[in-house]
Scaffold this motif. Structure first.
Motif, short mmCIF file in Angstrom:
data_model
loop_
_atom_site.label_atom_id
_atom_site.label_comp_id
_atom_site.label_asym_id
_atom_site.label_seq_id
_atom_site.Cartn_x
_atom_site.Cartn_y
_atom_site.Cartn_z
N ALA C 29 0.83 -1.21 0.00
CA ALA C 29 0.00 0.00 0.00
C ALA C 29 0.86 1.26 0.00
O ALA C 29 1.84 1.35 0.75
CB ALA C 29 -0.91 0.00 1.21
N MET C 207 1.13 3.53 -15.12
CA MET C 207 0.32 3.28 -13.93
C MET C 207 -0.08 1.81 -13.85
O MET C 207 -0.02 1.18 -12.80
CB MET C 207 -0.96 4.12 -13.96
CG MET C 207 -0.75 5.58 -13.83
SD MET C 207 -2.31 6.44 -14.07
CE MET C 207 -2.90 6.41 -12.42
N LEU C 217 3.23 0.16 -4.48
CA LEU C 217 2.33 0.89 -5.38
C LEU C 217 2.47 2.41 -5.30
O LEU C 217 1.64 3.13 -5.86
CB LEU C 217 0.88 0.49 -5.08
CG LEU C 217 0.61 -1.00 -5.32
CD1 LEU C 217 -0.82 -1.35 -4.95
CD2 LEU C 217 0.89 -1.39 -6.76
N ILE C 220 2.06 4.41 -8.51
CA ILE C 220 0.74 4.74 -9.03
C ILE C 220 0.32 6.12 -8.55
O ILE C 220 -0.18 6.94 -9.32
CB ILE C 220 -0.31 3.71 -8.57
CG1 ILE C 220 -0.01 2.35 -9.19
CG2 ILE C 220 -1.71 4.16 -8.96
CD1 ILE C 220 -1.01 1.30 -8.81
N VAL C 221 0.55 6.38 -7.27
CA VAL C 221 0.13 7.66 -6.71
C VAL C 221 0.93 8.80 -7.33
O VAL C 221 0.40 9.87 -7.63
CB VAL C 221 0.25 7.66 -5.18
CG1 VAL C 221 -0.29 8.95 -4.60
CG2 VAL C 221 -0.52 6.49 -4.60
N MET C 224 -0.67 9.44 -10.57
CA MET C 224 -1.96 10.12 -10.42
C MET C 224 -1.74 11.61 -10.18
O MET C 224 -2.41 12.46 -10.77
CB MET C 224 -2.74 9.52 -9.26
CG MET C 224 -3.31 8.15 -9.56
SD MET C 224 -3.95 7.35 -8.08
CE MET C 224 -5.32 8.42 -7.70
N VAL C 227 -0.76 13.16 -13.35
CA VAL C 227 -1.92 13.32 -14.24
C VAL C 227 -2.71 14.57 -13.86
O VAL C 227 -3.08 15.38 -14.71
CB VAL C 227 -2.83 12.07 -14.17
CG1 VAL C 227 -4.20 12.34 -14.77
CG2 VAL C 227 -2.17 10.91 -14.88
#
Lengths: 269, 253, 251
Positions: C29, C207, C217, C220-221, C224, C227
Motif C-alpha cells: 500500500a 500506472m 504501489l 501509481i500515486v 496520479m 496526471v
C-alpha cells in the motif's frame, strides 16, 4: 399603527454612508411620520437607493443612527417591506407563489392558517388587478404585471413601512400613471391618515413624487446630502385633475429648479 | 410538419450513412475488420434475444444510478455549504482543487488494488467522476444566486434553513442541473473504462470480452448500446429538468 | 490564518493516510512518505517525464487534428442550415459514445501504436470543439453580419473577418473542454491497452504496469499526481496562450 402620535415612525440622525473612501451620503437628518407618504428625489449619485437600503436594514450606515419606532435598525425585518427597483421576483414561483412567499415561508404568515393565508393572497391579487394570472411565472408577464406582482408581494405581508425603490422606473409612461393611482389606492389615500401605512418612495420622476407624496425630500449629489424638504399640500384624494392644477405645476417646477444643475451635470459625466 | 420533416431528414442521413458503411464493408470484405450494418443489426438482435445486451446494459445503468445518487447526495450539500459559507469554502477548496484534475479514470489502478475486480471498482470510479462537477457546479450556482433575491427574502423575514430550502436551492437549481448532466456524462465515460479494465460484467466488460472473441459485430452492437443509453440518460435528465423547473421552460438557452 | 485553515484538511488527510497505512502493515500500500521518495526517484531517473512526454505528444497530435477537423466543420454547420440539418443526426448519434468505447475498434483497425492513440484523442476532443463552434456561430449578433453585408463584403471574406472572430470565444471554450477530455481519454486508452497487452508507453500504461508488476504501489500515486498536475497545467496554459493570442476573447 401602534405609534404614539407625533412620534416619528422613522428617525434618521446625522446619517452618513461611505463606500471605501467614496462618500455616498453625508449627514442626513430626517423624521418620517407614521402614515406619511414620503418621496425622495435626486439626481443619480445622490444616495437615494443607499438611504432605502439602510432603512431596509440591507446596508449599515457608516455614521449616525436610524431609529424605527425609537429603536435602532439592526437588519432586515418583516416590519419593513421592500419593493426593489427591478422587482426581484422569484422566477420559480408563480404569481400566487410570489405574492404569498412571505406569508408561507416568513413570519408574516405566523398565526394564520392555510385558508386565511390563501384568502389574503387572493384578496391582494385582486387588489393589484392580477386576477386570472395567478398560475403564471414572472417571465411570462409584462413589465407592468411584474410590477404589480412585486407590489402585491409587498402588501400581502402587511408591513408597517413600505419601502419602494424606483418601482415604476422600468414602465412605459401610460402604465406608470395607472399604477401611481393604484399605489395611492392601496396606501388608502381616501382614508384618514391614521389608517395609512408609512411609505418611503424613491423616484427620479419629479411629477411622480409631487403627485404621490405628502412631502418630497430633495437630495443633492456628490456627496449625497439633503437639499430641501418640500411640503406637498395638494388636497387628497388626488386624481387626474390634480395634475392639471397650477399648484401641481408650481411644485414640480420649484423642485426641478433645486436639482436642475446637478441633474444636467450627472448626464454629462 | 417541422417534426415530420426533421424525422425524414434524420432517416435520410442515417440511411446514407448505412449505405456508405455497407459499401465500405463490401470493399474491405472482412467481417472481422468491418462487418456490414446488416451483420451488426443481426448481432444486436441476437444479443437482445439471449438477454446479454439488456443484462449488461442494466448492470452498467444500475451502477451509474448508484454512483451518481451517492455523488449527488454528498456533493450537492457540500457544494451548498461551500457556496454559502466562507469557512466551508476555505476548508474544502484546496482539497477539491487538488483532487479534481486527477481524472476518475486515473484512479483505476489504485482502485483495483483497493477494491479488486468487481462492482465496487466501477461504482467508485463513477462516483469520483460525478462528484467534482457536482460540487463545483453547485458551489458556483449557490454563489451566483441573485443577491436581490436573498435581500428580498431577508426583508420578508425568511432566513436560515427556510431560506436555503425556498430561495437558495431553487435559485441554484439550473446550475445544479447543468452540473448533474455533466456529472452523468463524465460517469458514462468512466464506466466504460472502468468496466473494460476491472469488472466482470457491464457494457465495458462486454465490449472487451467480445473483442477478444473477435466478434466485431457484437462489439459494435454494444458500442451502439452505449451511445443509445448515453443519449437516453441525457434526455431523461432534460425531462427531469423541465419537470423540476417549469418556470425556466422559456428562458433556458 | 486563512492559509492555515485552507491547508488544514488536506494536511490532516495526508497524515491520516500515513498513519492508517502504517498501522495496516501492508507492504504494497502506498503512503505519503513512500510516494514522495518514489516521486524523487522517478523524476531523477527520467522515467516519469518520458512517460508524460509520450502521452502529451499523443494528446497534442490528436488535439490539433481534432481542431483542424472540427472548427471548419462547425463553421459550415453553423452558417449553412442545410449542412447542419443533414449532418446533425450523425453528430448526435456519435457524440454520446465515449472515445474509450471505440478503443476496441481502433485497436482492431490501427493497432496499439501512436497513430491509434492520436485517433482516440482526436475523437474525444472532436465533439466538444464541434458543438461549441456551431453554438458560437449561431449566437453571433445578426447585426454584425448585416453590417458586413451592407459593406459589400463577400461571404468567404465575411467568414474570415466576421464569423470566425465573433465565434472565437465559444470555439476557444470548446478547445479547452476538448483538451481536458483528450487528456482523460489518453490516460484511459493507455491504461486499457496496458491492461491487455502491448507496449504502448505513456503515463497511463506506466500506472498499470505499477499495479500489475510492482510490489510497491507508490508509483501509481506519483502518476496520479502527475496526471492531475498536467491536467491543471494544460488548462491554465491553454487559457493563457489563447488569451494572449486573442486578447478580446475570454476563454
Amino acid at each position: 399603527m401602534m405609534t404614539v402620535p407625533n412620534e416619528p415612525k422613522i428617525r434618521l440622525e446625522h446619517v452618513g454612508k461611505m463606500f471605501d473612501s467614496f462618500v455616498a451620503l453625508d449627514d442626513l437628518s430626517l423624521d418620517i411620520r407614521p402614515g406619511e407618504f414620503l418621496a425622495i428625489v435626486g439626481p443619480s449619485g445622490s444616495g437615494k437607493t443607499t438611504v432605502l437600503n439602510m432603512l431596509a436594514g440591507l446596508d449599515r450606515q457608516s455614521s449616525g443612527t436610524i431609529l424605527l419606532d425609537g429603536k435602532p435598525i439592526a437588519g432586515p425585518g418583516p416590519d419593513r417591506g421592500v419593493m426593489f427597483q427591478d422587482y426581484a421576483l422569484f422566477p420559480w414561483q408563480t404569481v400566487r407563489g410570489n405574492v404569498g412567499f412571505g406569508l408561507t415561508h416568513g413570519p408574516a404568515g405566523a398565526g394564520l392558517d392555510r385558508a386565511a393565508r390563501e384568502a389574503r393572497v387572493a384578496r391582494v391579487i385582486d387588489l393589484v388587478n392580477l386576477g386570472g394570472a395567478e398560475e403564471r411565472y414572472p417571465h411570462q408577464l409584462s413589465g407592468g404585471m411584474r410590477q404589480r406582482v412585486a407590489l402585491g408581494r409587498l402588501i400581502a405581508n402587511e408591513p408597517e413601512v413600505l419601502l419602494m425603490d424606483e418601482p415604476l422606473a422600468a414602465l412605459d409612461a401610460q402604465t406608470r400613471l395607472v399604477l401611481q393611482d393604484e399605489i395611492l389606492r392601496i396606501w388608502r389615500q381616501d382614508q384618514p391618515a391614521a389608517e395609512r401605512r408609512t411609505v418611503v418612495f424613491i423616484t427620479h420622476g419629479i411629477d411622480e413624487a409631487v403627485y404621490l407624496a405628502d412631502r418630497v425630500v430633495v437630495l443633492g449629489s456628490r456627496p449625497g446630502r439633503l437639499k430641501a424638504i418640500v411640503d406637498v399640500d395638494l388636497p387628497r384624494p388626488r386624481n387626474e385633475a390634480t395634475r392639471a392644477t397650477a399648484a401641481f405645476a408650481d411644485l414640480s417646477r420649484s423642485i426641478w429648479e433645486l436639482i436642475r444643475d446637478e441633474a444636467i451635470r450627472a448626464t454629462v459625466e | 410538419m417541422a417534426r415530420v420533416g426533421g424525422l425524414l431528414v434524420y432517416l435520410r442521413t442515417m440511411a446514407i450513412f448505412a449505405l456508405a458503411w455497407y459499401g465500405l464493408s463490401l470493399l474491405v470484405g472482412s467481417r472481422l475488420l468491418l462487418p456490414s450494418p446488416l451483420l451488426v443489426l443481426d448481432a444486436v438482435r441476437q444479443s437482445a434475444l439471449d438477454g446479454e445486451l439488456l443484462r449488461n446494459a442494466g448492470i452498467s445503468l444500475l451502477r451509474l444510478v448508484l454512483a451518481v445518487a451517492v455523488a449527488a447526495l454528498t456533493a450537492i450539500p457540500l457544494g451548498i455549504a461551500m457556496g454559502l459559507s466562507r469557512a466551508w469554502r476555505d476548508a474544502f477548496d484546496l482539497l477539491v482543487e487538488m483532487l479534481r484534475p486527477v481524472a476518475g479514470i486515473a484512479w483505476i489502478p489504485l482502485a483495483l488494488f483497493i477494491f479488486g475486480i468487481g462492482s465496487r471498482l466501477p461504482i467508485f470510479i463513477m462516483f469520483y467522476s460525478a462528484f467534482f462537477p457536482l460540487v463545483i457546479g453547485t458551489a458556483a450556482g449557490v454563489r451566483n444566486v441573485d443577491a436581490r433575491l436573498l435581500a428580498a427574502s431577508a426583508t420578508m423575514g425568511v432566513t436560515g434553513v427556510t431560506r436555503i430550502r425556498h430561495v437558495v436551492l431553487p435559485a441554484a437549481l439550473p446550475a445544479i442541473m447543468v452540473s448533474l448532466r455533466l456529472a452523468v456524462a463524465a460517469s458514462w465515460t468512466a464506466v466504460v473504462a472502468a468496466e473494460l479494465v476491472g469488472a466482470p460484467s457491464g457494457l465495458g466488460y462486454a465490449i472487451e470480452y467480445y473483442r477478444s472473441m473477435l466478434a466485431t459485430p457484437t462489439v459494435m452492437a454494444f458500442i451502439a448500446m452505449i451511445g443509445v443509453l448515453g443519449f437516453l440518460t441525457d434526455a431523461g435528465l432534460r425531462a427531469l429538468e423541465a419537470r423540476l423547473m417549469p418556470w425556466a421552460k422559456d428562458i433556458r438557452p | 490564518m486563512r492559509t492555515l485553515r485552507q491547508l488544514a484538511l488536506p494536511l490532516a488527510l495526508i497524515v491520516l493516510w500515513e498513519i492508517l497505512v502504517a498501522l495496516s502493515g501492508s507492504p504494497r500500500a502506498p503512503r505519503p512518505s513512500t510516494t514522495a521518495l518514489k516521486a524523487v526517484e522517478m523524476l531523477a531517473d527520467g522515467t516519469l517525464l518520458a512517460a508524460l512526454a509520450t502521452s502529451l505528444g499523443r494528446v497534442f497530435g490528436g488535439f490539433v487534428l481534432a481542431t483542424l477537423l472540427a472548427v471548419p466543420l462547425g463553421l459550415a454547420m453553423g452558417t449553412l442550415p442545410v449542412v447542419e440539418r443533414n449532418l446533425d443526426p450523425l453528430v448526435e448519434s456519435f457524440r454520446p459514445i465515449a472515445a474509450i468505447a471505440i478503443l476496441p475498434l481502433v485497436i482492431l483497425w490501427i493497432g496499439t501504436g501512436n497513430l491509434a492513440a492520436v485517433t482516440i484523442v482526436a475523437y474525444a476532443a472532436f465533439f466538444p470543439i464541434l458543438i461549441n463552434t456551431i453554438a458560437g456561430v449561431k449566437r453571433i449578433d445578426r447585426s454584425l453580419i448585416r453590417a458586413a453585408r451592407t459593406m459589400g463584403i463577400s461571404p468567404l471574406t465575411r467568414l474570415r473577418t466576421v464569423v470566425l472572430p465573433a465565434a472565437l470565444p465559444s470555439i476557444l471554450v470548446g478547445m479547452r473542454i476538448g483538451l481536458g477530455i483528450a487528456w482523460t481519454a489518453i490516460i484511459a486508452a493507455e491504461l486499457a491497452v496496458g491492461a491487455k497487452a502491448g507496449t504502448s508507453g505513456g503515463i497511463g500504461q506506466m500506472m498499470f504496469v505499477f499495479y500489475a508488476y510492482s510490489i510497491q504501489l507508490s508509483g501509481i500515486v506519483v502518476c496520479m499526481a502527475a496526471v492531475g498536475l498536467v491536467a491543471m497545467l494544460l488548462d491554465r496554459g491553454l487559457r493563457a496562450l489563447l488569451a494572449r493570442a486573442f486578447p478580446w476573447s475570454h476563454p
